[in-house]
Design a protein around this motif. Structure first.
Motif, PDB file in Angstrom:
ATOM      1  N   LEU A 121       0.835  -1.195   0.000  1.00  0.00           N
ATOM      2  CA  LEU A 121       0.000   0.000   0.000  1.00  0.00           C
ATOM      3  C   LEU A 121       0.872   1.248   0.000  1.00  0.00           C
ATOM      4  N   ASP A 122       0.433   2.280  -0.709  1.00  0.00           N
ATOM      5  CA  ASP A 122       1.169   3.544  -0.720  1.00  0.00           C
ATOM      6  C   ASP A 122       1.233   4.149   0.675  1.00  0.00           C
ATOM      7  N   GLU A 123       0.118   4.062   1.407  1.00  0.00           N
ATOM      8  CA  GLU A 123       0.088   4.567   2.784  1.00  0.00           C
ATOM      9  C   GLU A 123       0.579   3.457   3.693  1.00  0.00           C
ATOM     10  N   TRP A 124       1.872   3.466   3.971  1.00  0.00           N
ATOM     11  CA  TRP A 124       2.515   2.435   4.779  1.00  0.00           C
ATOM     12  C   TRP A 124       2.076   2.588   6.228  1.00  0.00           C
ATOM     13  N   PRO A 125       1.518   1.543   6.847  1.00  0.00           N
ATOM     14  CA  PRO A 125       0.929   1.677   8.174  1.00  0.00           C
ATOM     15  C   PRO A 125       1.898   1.554   9.348  1.00  0.00           C
ATOM     16  N   TYR A 126       3.154   1.273   9.088  1.00  0.00           N
ATOM     17  CA  TYR A 126       4.103   1.023  10.172  1.00  0.00           C
ATOM     18  C   TYR A 126       5.032   2.211  10.371  1.00  0.00           C
ATOM     19  N   ASP A 127       4.882   2.905  11.475  1.00  0.00           N
ATOM     20  CA  ASP A 127       5.731   4.060  11.774  1.00  0.00           C
ATOM     21  C   ASP A 127       7.160   3.652  12.123  1.00  0.00           C
ATOM     22  N   ASP A 128       7.328   2.451  12.640  1.00  0.00           N
ATOM     23  CA  ASP A 128       8.643   2.012  13.105  1.00  0.00           C
ATOM     24  C   ASP A 128       9.458   1.287  12.027  1.00  0.00           C
ATOM     25  N   MET A 129       8.925   1.222  10.803  1.00  0.00           N
ATOM     26  CA  MET A 129       9.620   0.521   9.726  1.00  0.00           C
ATOM     27  C   MET A 129       9.438   1.293   8.421  1.00  0.00           C
ATOM     28  N   GLU A 130      10.535   1.480   7.711  1.00  0.00           N
ATOM     29  CA  GLU A 130      10.461   2.147   6.411  1.00  0.00           C
ATOM     30  C   GLU A 130       9.769   1.231   5.398  1.00  0.00           C
ATOM     31  N   ARG A 131       8.994   1.811   4.522  1.00  0.00           N
ATOM     32  CA  ARG A 131       8.288   1.036   3.498  1.00  0.00           C
ATOM     33  C   ARG A 131       9.296   0.422   2.535  1.00  0.00           C
ATOM     34  N   PRO A 132       9.304  -0.902   2.403  1.00  0.00           N
ATOM     35  CA  PRO A 132      10.239  -1.540   1.472  1.00  0.00           C
ATOM     36  C   PRO A 132       9.909  -1.199   0.018  1.00  0.00           C
ATOM     37  N   ASP A 133      10.928  -1.181  -0.816  1.00  0.00           N
ATOM     38  CA  ASP A 133      10.742  -0.960  -2.253  1.00  0.00           C
ATOM     39  C   ASP A 133      10.693  -2.325  -2.918  1.00  0.00           C
ATOM     40  N   ARG A 134       9.526  -2.964  -2.851  1.00  0.00           N
ATOM     41  CA  ARG A 134       9.401  -4.276  -3.468  1.00  0.00           C
ATOM     42  C   ARG A 134       7.945  -4.593  -3.770  1.00  0.00           C
ATOM     43  N   MET A 135       7.796  -5.531  -4.684  1.00  0.00           N
ATOM     44  CA  MET A 135       6.498  -6.110  -4.991  1.00  0.00           C
ATOM     45  C   MET A 135       6.728  -7.590  -5.246  1.00  0.00           C
ATOM     46  N   GLY A 136       5.660  -8.347  -5.232  1.00  0.00           N
ATOM     47  CA  GLY A 136       5.765  -9.778  -5.495  1.00  0.00           C
ATOM     48  C   GLY A 136       5.023 -10.137  -6.765  1.00  0.00           C
ATOM     49  N   VAL A 137       5.655 -10.915  -7.617  1.00  0.00           N
ATOM     50  CA  VAL A 137       5.036 -11.430  -8.837  1.00  0.00           C
ATOM     51  C   VAL A 137       4.831 -12.927  -8.613  1.00  0.00           C
ATOM     52  N   ASN A 138       3.708 -13.446  -9.067  1.00  0.00           N
ATOM     53  CA  ASN A 138       3.403 -14.856  -8.844  1.00  0.00           C
ATOM     54  C   ASN A 138       4.297 -15.750  -9.696  1.00  0.00           C
ATOM     55  N   GLY A 139       5.153 -16.512  -9.032  1.00  0.00           N
ATOM     56  CA  GLY A 139       6.063 -17.423  -9.711  1.00  0.00           C
ATOM     57  C   GLY A 139       5.352 -18.533 -10.465  1.00  0.00           C
ATOM     58  N   ARG A 140       4.072 -18.734 -10.189  1.00  0.00           N
ATOM     59  CA  ARG A 140       3.299 -19.747 -10.930  1.00  0.00           C
ATOM     60  C   ARG A 140       3.075 -19.324 -12.386  1.00  0.00           C
ATOM     61  N   LEU A 141       3.354 -18.059 -12.700  1.00  0.00           N
ATOM     62  CA  LEU A 141       3.229 -17.586 -14.076  1.00  0.00           C
ATOM     63  C   LEU A 141       4.450 -17.953 -14.924  1.00  0.00           C
ATOM     64  N   LEU A 142       5.517 -18.404 -14.275  1.00  0.00           N
ATOM     65  CA  LEU A 142       6.744 -18.775 -14.987  1.00  0.00           C
ATOM     66  C   LEU A 142       6.552 -20.034 -15.813  1.00  0.00           C
ATOM     67  N   ASP A 143       7.370 -20.177 -16.846  1.00  0.00           N
ATOM     68  CA  ASP A 143       7.464 -21.435 -17.557  1.00  0.00           C
ATOM     69  C   ASP A 143       7.858 -22.508 -16.530  1.00  0.00           C
ATOM     70  N   PRO A 144       7.177 -23.663 -16.512  1.00  0.00           N
ATOM     71  CA  PRO A 144       7.466 -24.688 -15.498  1.00  0.00           C
ATOM     72  C   PRO A 144       8.917 -25.156 -15.469  1.00  0.00           C
ATOM     73  N   GLU A 145       9.557 -25.218 -16.617  1.00  0.00           N
ATOM     74  CA  GLU A 145      10.960 -25.654 -16.643  1.00  0.00           C
ATOM     75  C   GLU A 145      11.870 -24.648 -15.941  1.00  0.00           C
ATOM     76  N   LEU A 146      11.629 -23.367 -16.158  1.00  0.00           N
ATOM     77  CA  LEU A 146      12.411 -22.346 -15.454  1.00  0.00           C
ATOM     78  C   LEU A 146      12.129 -22.407 -13.965  1.00  0.00           C
ATOM     79  N   ALA A 147      10.865 -22.525 -13.591  1.00  0.00           N
ATOM     80  CA  ALA A 147      10.496 -22.579 -12.171  1.00  0.00           C
ATOM     81  C   ALA A 147      11.187 -23.754 -11.468  1.00  0.00           C
ATOM     82  N   LYS A 148      11.252 -24.902 -12.122  1.00  0.00           N
ATOM     83  CA  LYS A 148      11.897 -26.079 -11.519  1.00  0.00           C
ATOM     84  C   LYS A 148      13.386 -25.874 -11.310  1.00  0.00           C
ATOM     85  N   SER A 149      14.003 -25.003 -12.106  1.00  0.00           N
ATOM     86  CA  SER A 149      15.448 -24.807 -12.028  1.00  0.00           C
ATOM     87  C   SER A 149      15.853 -23.805 -10.933  1.00  0.00           C
TER      88      SER A 149
END
Length: 121
Positions: free
Chosen positions: A82-110
């Motif tokens: 969320l843009d409005e980070w709710p934790y005052d004691d922690m800086e908002r990380p610069d990251r997002m998660g992409v679903n690895g299930r979208l990968l080609d199965p051969e790449l995912a297995k490696s």
């Protein structure tokens, strides 16, 4: 590297191939089958219509992320903080998660899989 949901309505362009897959055991990741590929949020391009679910089911914690899915095929594609980070004691990380299930199965297995205990966090 370009990934897509099942119907192709949502495409995600990654800046490079992932180094690892993160398997979290929190209830959302377990129930959706989400396997995370983490990237800096401004390095990933998402195209197409997505619907979001703001995770607000943790009674002791404020909501901090949106889980996105394709409204046509229902496949979970990624999460963003969320843009409005709710934790005052922690800086908002610069990251997002992409679903690895979208990968080609051969790449995912490696790729190495890192286990994360999100159920206890």
């Amino acid at each position: 590297m370009e990934l897509s949901c099942h119907c192709g309505g949502v495409t995600i362009t990654l800046p490079h191939a992932p180094d690892e897959i993160i398997r979290c055991n929190c209830s959302v990741c377990r129930k959706t089958g989400f396997l995370a590929l983490r990237y800096p949020e401004n390095s990933v391009a998402v195209a197409g219509k997505v619907d979001g679910y703001v995770r607000n089911d943790m009674s002791d914690e404020p909501p901090c992320l949106t889980l996105w899915h394709c409204p046509s095929c229902g496949v979970v594609t990624h999460w963003t903080l969320l843009d409005e980070w709710p934790y005052d004691d922690m800086e908002r990380p610069d990251r997002m998660g992409v679903n690895g299930r979208l990968l080609d199965p051969e790449l995912a297995k490696s790729l190495p899989v890192r286990e994360v205990d999100g159920a206890s966090a």
